[in-house]
Enzyme design. Structure first.
Site, PDB file in Angstrom:
ATOM      1  N   CYS A   1      48.702  53.955  34.009  1.00 52.82           N
ATOM      2  CA  CYS A   1      48.042  52.679  34.299  1.00 52.82           C
ATOM      3  C   CYS A   1      48.288  52.233  35.740  1.00 52.82           C
ATOM      4  O   CYS A   1      49.439  52.066  36.150  1.00 52.82           O
ATOM      5  CB  CYS A   1      48.566  51.614  33.332  1.00 52.82           C
ATOM      6  SG  CYS A   1      47.896  49.971  33.651  1.00 52.82           S
TER       7      CYS A   1
ATOM      8  N   GLU B   1      51.205  40.302  33.372  1.00 51.01           N
ATOM      9  CA  GLU B   1      50.108  40.302  34.342  1.00 51.01           C
ATOM     10  C   GLU B   1      50.633  40.857  35.663  1.00 51.01           C
ATOM     11  O   GLU B   1      51.543  40.286  36.264  1.00 51.01           O
ATOM     12  CB  GLU B   1      49.494  38.915  34.563  1.00 51.01           C
ATOM     13  CG  GLU B   1      48.702  38.397  33.397  1.00 51.01           C
ATOM     14  CD  GLU B   1      47.440  39.222  33.134  1.00 51.01           C
ATOM     15  OE1 GLU B   1      46.787  39.704  34.079  1.00 51.01           O
ATOM     16  OE2 GLU B   1      47.115  39.388  31.958  1.00 51.01           O
TER      17      GLU B   1
END
Length: 190
Positions: free
Chosen positions: A31, A84
């Site tokens: 990711c 986040e």
């Protein structure tokens, strides 16, 4: 860094408490958002461990660590959870000693945030990359991509430095590097 390369999935037991003096990174190995956090953890020399999550089959307990079910998320030994990627990276820079990755000068800090906002407008590169790959690198998509890339190359040229943040790597470099690293998949040439 410690941790397992195995990904935890639905039915997996939650990891135990975070060891004292360690930050746990909930991750997915490939990711780019997590790569941002990894770069910051390494740049600041923060002792950390990695817990990989199977994002297609998330364990139920993971939603306690990341209410949106997304990575990265970090957990400290005192139970603080932050998620986040831009927020995680800012937190790591502010909460831990060592080199500061965000400029102290408010104007320079604002300039980096502006670059990141521009980047974020097209940040859904996973969708863009998938589209380009599925379309066989259609010439119009390639041209659009080159225009997009040139915005950043021009910003870099104005700085007369190999880094967006000036004379050394800074937060903005870490925030966009994971995508620039993947640009080779496009085989784009002007």
């Amino acid at each position: 860094m410690t941790g397992s390369q195995r990904s935890l999935a639905k039915g997996s037991a939650a990891p135990g408490p975070v060891p004292e003096g360690v930050t746990r990174l909930y991750s997915m190995r490939f990711c780019p958002y997590v790569q941002r956090a990894r770069l910051v953890l390494i740049a600041k020399g923060i002792k950390h461990e990695v817990v990989n999550i199977n994002l297609k089959n998330k364990p139920d307990w993971f939603f306690e660590k990341s209410p949106l079910g997304l990575v990265p998320s970090i957990e400290t030994s005192d139970g603080k959870i932050v998620y986040e990627s831009p927020v995680v990276c800012d937190y790591l820079d502010e909460a831990f000693p060592g080199v500061k990755l965000t400029p102290a000068d408010p104007y320079e800090k604002a300039q980096q945030k502006i670059l990141l906002e521009h980047f974020s407008a097209v940040r859904h590169l996973e969708i863009f990359v998938g589209t380009v790959i599925r379309m066989g690198c259609h010439p119009l998509l390639k041209r659009g991509f080159v225009i997009y890339l040139n915005f950043y190359l021009q910003a870099l040229a104005k700085r007369k430095s190999p880094y967006f943040g000036g004379e050394s790597v800074s937060m903005i470099d870490y925030m966009i590097w994971p995508w620039f690293e993947r640009f080779g998949v496009f085989e784009v040439q002007e």
